[in-house]
Design an enzyme around this catalytic site. Structure first.
Site, short mmCIF file in Angstrom:
data_model
loop_
_atom_site.label_atom_id
_atom_site.label_comp_id
_atom_site.label_asym_id
_atom_site.label_seq_id
_atom_site.Cartn_x
_atom_site.Cartn_y
_atom_site.Cartn_z
N ALA A 104 18.51 36.81 36.94
CA ALA A 104 17.88 37.68 37.95
C ALA A 104 18.87 38.75 38.41
O ALA A 104 18.50 39.93 38.57
CB ALA A 104 17.40 36.85 39.14
N VAL B 17 35.00 41.61 45.45
CA VAL B 17 33.91 42.60 45.37
C VAL B 17 32.80 42.36 46.39
O VAL B 17 31.98 43.24 46.65
CB VAL B 17 33.27 42.71 43.95
CG1 VAL B 17 34.28 43.20 42.94
CG2 VAL B 17 32.62 41.40 43.53
N ASN C 106 32.51 45.14 36.86
CA ASN C 106 32.51 44.10 35.83
C ASN C 106 32.56 42.68 36.39
O ASN C 106 32.07 41.76 35.74
CB ASN C 106 33.73 44.36 34.91
CG ASN C 106 34.10 43.16 34.08
OD1 ASN C 106 33.43 42.85 33.09
ND2 ASN C 106 35.16 42.46 34.48
N ALA D 279 41.25 40.93 35.65
CA ALA D 279 42.38 40.04 35.34
C ALA D 279 42.16 39.22 34.08
O ALA D 279 43.11 38.69 33.51
CB ALA D 279 42.64 39.10 36.53
N GLY E 142 39.23 38.16 30.53
CA GLY E 142 38.01 38.35 29.75
C GLY E 142 37.67 39.80 29.42
O GLY E 142 38.53 40.59 29.02
N GLY F 107 37.25 42.78 38.48
CA GLY F 107 37.33 41.58 37.64
C GLY F 107 38.14 41.83 36.38
O GLY F 107 37.82 41.31 35.32
N VAL G 161 30.47 36.03 24.88
CA VAL G 161 31.86 36.36 24.58
C VAL G 161 32.67 35.18 25.10
O VAL G 161 32.41 34.69 26.20
CB VAL G 161 32.29 37.65 25.32
CG1 VAL G 161 33.71 38.03 24.95
CG2 VAL G 161 31.33 38.80 25.03
N TYR H 13 21.48 33.84 37.58
CA TYR H 13 22.36 34.79 36.87
C TYR H 13 21.51 35.87 36.21
O TYR H 13 21.79 37.08 36.33
CB TYR H 13 23.18 34.02 35.84
CG TYR H 13 24.10 34.84 34.98
CD1 TYR H 13 25.34 35.27 35.47
CD2 TYR H 13 23.75 35.18 33.67
CE1 TYR H 13 26.20 36.01 34.67
CE2 TYR H 13 24.60 35.93 32.87
CZ TYR H 13 25.82 36.34 33.37
OH TYR H 13 26.67 37.08 32.58
N ARG I 93 39.56 42.65 31.36
CA ARG I 93 40.92 42.86 30.86
C ARG I 93 40.87 43.59 29.51
O ARG I 93 41.67 44.48 29.23
CB ARG I 93 41.66 41.53 30.74
CG ARG I 93 43.05 41.80 30.26
CD ARG I 93 43.92 40.61 30.10
NE ARG I 93 45.04 41.03 29.27
CZ ARG I 93 46.22 40.51 29.28
NH1 ARG I 93 46.47 39.50 30.07
NH2 ARG I 93 47.16 40.96 28.50
N1 LIG Z 1 31.46 36.15 28.59
C1 LIG Z 1 30.19 36.36 28.28
O1 LIG Z 1 29.60 35.70 27.41
C2 LIG Z 1 29.41 37.46 28.99
C3 LIG Z 1 28.22 37.89 28.42
C4 LIG Z 1 27.50 38.89 29.07
C5 LIG Z 1 27.97 39.43 30.24
N2 LIG Z 1 29.13 39.00 30.77
C6 LIG Z 1 29.57 39.61 32.03
O2 LIG Z 1 30.84 40.21 31.83
C7 LIG Z 1 31.52 40.26 33.09
C8 LIG Z 1 32.94 39.72 32.92
O3 LIG Z 1 32.85 38.34 32.60
P1 LIG Z 1 33.88 37.60 31.63
O4 LIG Z 1 33.07 36.93 30.59
O5 LIG Z 1 34.97 38.51 31.24
O6 LIG Z 1 34.38 36.45 32.61
P2 LIG Z 1 35.81 36.13 33.25
O7 LIG Z 1 35.59 34.95 34.13
O8 LIG Z 1 36.85 36.05 32.17
O9 LIG Z 1 36.11 37.43 34.11
C9 LIG Z 1 35.47 37.68 35.34
C10 LIG Z 1 36.54 38.12 36.31
O10 LIG Z 1 35.88 38.46 37.55
C11 LIG Z 1 36.69 37.97 38.60
N3 LIG Z 1 35.87 37.79 39.80
C12 LIG Z 1 34.92 36.86 40.02
N4 LIG Z 1 34.43 36.99 41.26
C13 LIG Z 1 35.08 38.03 41.83
C14 LIG Z 1 35.02 38.65 43.11
N5 LIG Z 1 34.20 38.19 44.06
N6 LIG Z 1 35.83 39.70 43.35
C15 LIG Z 1 36.69 40.16 42.40
N7 LIG Z 1 36.81 39.60 41.18
C16 LIG Z 1 36.01 38.55 40.91
C17 LIG Z 1 37.25 36.66 38.09
O11 LIG Z 1 38.39 36.25 38.84
C18 LIG Z 1 37.55 37.00 36.63
O12 LIG Z 1 38.87 37.46 36.46
C19 LIG Z 1 30.67 39.46 34.08
O13 LIG Z 1 29.91 40.34 34.87
C20 LIG Z 1 29.76 38.65 33.17
O14 LIG Z 1 28.55 38.30 33.81
C21 LIG Z 1 29.87 38.03 30.17
#
Ligand SMILES: NC(=O)c1ccc[n+]([C@@H]2O[C@H](COP(=O)([O-])OP(=O)(O)OC[C@H]3O[C@@H](n4cnc5c(N)ncnc54)[C@H](O)[C@@H]3O)[C@@H](O)[C@H]2O)c1
Length: 222
Positions: free
Chosen positions: A156, A68, A94, A17, A19, A15, A189, A154, A22
């Site tokens: 869980a 994934v 991630n 690409a 957030g 993941g 975030v 989520y 990256r």
């Molecule tokens: N943003 C927040 O507030 C926050 C807070 C706590 C935890 N998180 C966790 O951080 C991690 C990253 O999330 P983010 O906020 O950067 O979101 P995001 O949507 O910017 O990034 C998630 C990435 O995962 C990729 N993805 C989704 N399903 C996929 C799959 N089946 N195979 C491969 N890639 C896949 C998406 O294409 C995306 O690029 C996640 O696990 C999320 O639960 C995020």
């Protein structure tokens, strides 16, 4: 991982690409590590790859499309990472989604995807199986520590990540295996995870209440 020197270390990030993934990739590259990242989103992944390669050197970063939830596909790209950089030192599971309307999908991506990624990394890294040792970092959430009325499924999966990863870290053979395990639990975030079209009506429960509670910390843009 306080004091962990990432210079010349090889990170595999799912993941990556957008957030947080990256951002982690950029942090590793800025500290002279190497990154192989995968994502479902090909165009976004290619854009990220082009930008990061321009800033940190094309020889330090590779991108491949992979899902994934597909174990064979992740194994194949993990093998590509090993072939490219010689080894993987740190696996960052991630990739994650928020989709209360599809519990099976959330479990497949957030929990099973993390477990499969961890198993693939362990098979490569375990010192007792001929590997060099290594680290697995699984991205949980604040909701891996707390409960939430807005994201029960989520939450869980994120608590499942914590329980799974912590259980591995309690292995009585940890020294022999030569591995370390950690979870990260970020608070909100501002990333695409909570934005339309990734989140559709029904993917978060009690949306109006959530938006009031977080007052601009969460962007939901239908
Ligand atoms: N943003 C927040 O507030 C926050 C807070 C706590 C935890 N998180 C966790 O951080 C991690 C990253 O999330 P983010 O906020 O950067 O979101 P995001 O949507 O910017 O990034 C998630 C990435 O995962 C990729 N993805 C989704 N399903 C996929 C799959 N089946 N195979 C491969 N890639 C896949 C998406 O294409 C995306 O690029 C996640 O696990 C999320 O639960 C995020």
């Amino acid at each position: 991982m306080p004091g962990y020197d990432v210079r010349e270390k090889v990170f595999f990030i799912t993941g990556g690409a957008s957030g947080i993934g990256r951002g982690l990739a950029e942090g590793v590259l800025a500290n002279h590590g190497k990154v192989f990242f995968v994502d479902l989103q090909e165009e976004l992944g290619r854009e990220a790859h082009t930008e990061l390669a321009a800033s940190y050197g094309a020889h330090n970063i590779r991108f491949a499309v992979a899902d994934v939830t597909n174990r064979d596909s992740i194994q194949e790209v993990f093998n590509m990472a090993v072939a490219t950089f010689g080894r993987v030192d740190v696996m960052v599971n991630n990739a994650g989604i928020v989709r209360e309307s599809q519990p099976d999908k959330v479990i497949a991506v957030n929990l099973l995807g993390v477990i499969q990624g961890t198993e693939i990394a362990m098979a490569h890294m375990r010192k007792d199986k001929g590997g060099n040792g290594g680290r697995v970092v699984n991205i949980s959430s604040l909701y891996g520590l707390l409960e939430s009325p807005y994201f029960p499924v989520y939450s869980a999966t994120k608590q499942g990540i914590r329980a799974y990863t912590r259980s591995l870290s309690l292995s009585p053979k940890l020294d022999e295996i030569g591995m370390e395990f950690a979870t990260l639990h970020p608070d909100s975030v501002d990333t695409a995870i909570m934005r339309f079209p990734n989140v559709q009506p029904g993917d978060v429960l009690y949306l109006d209440d959530l938006l009031k509670q977080f007052k601009g910390k969460v962007q939901y843009l239908p």
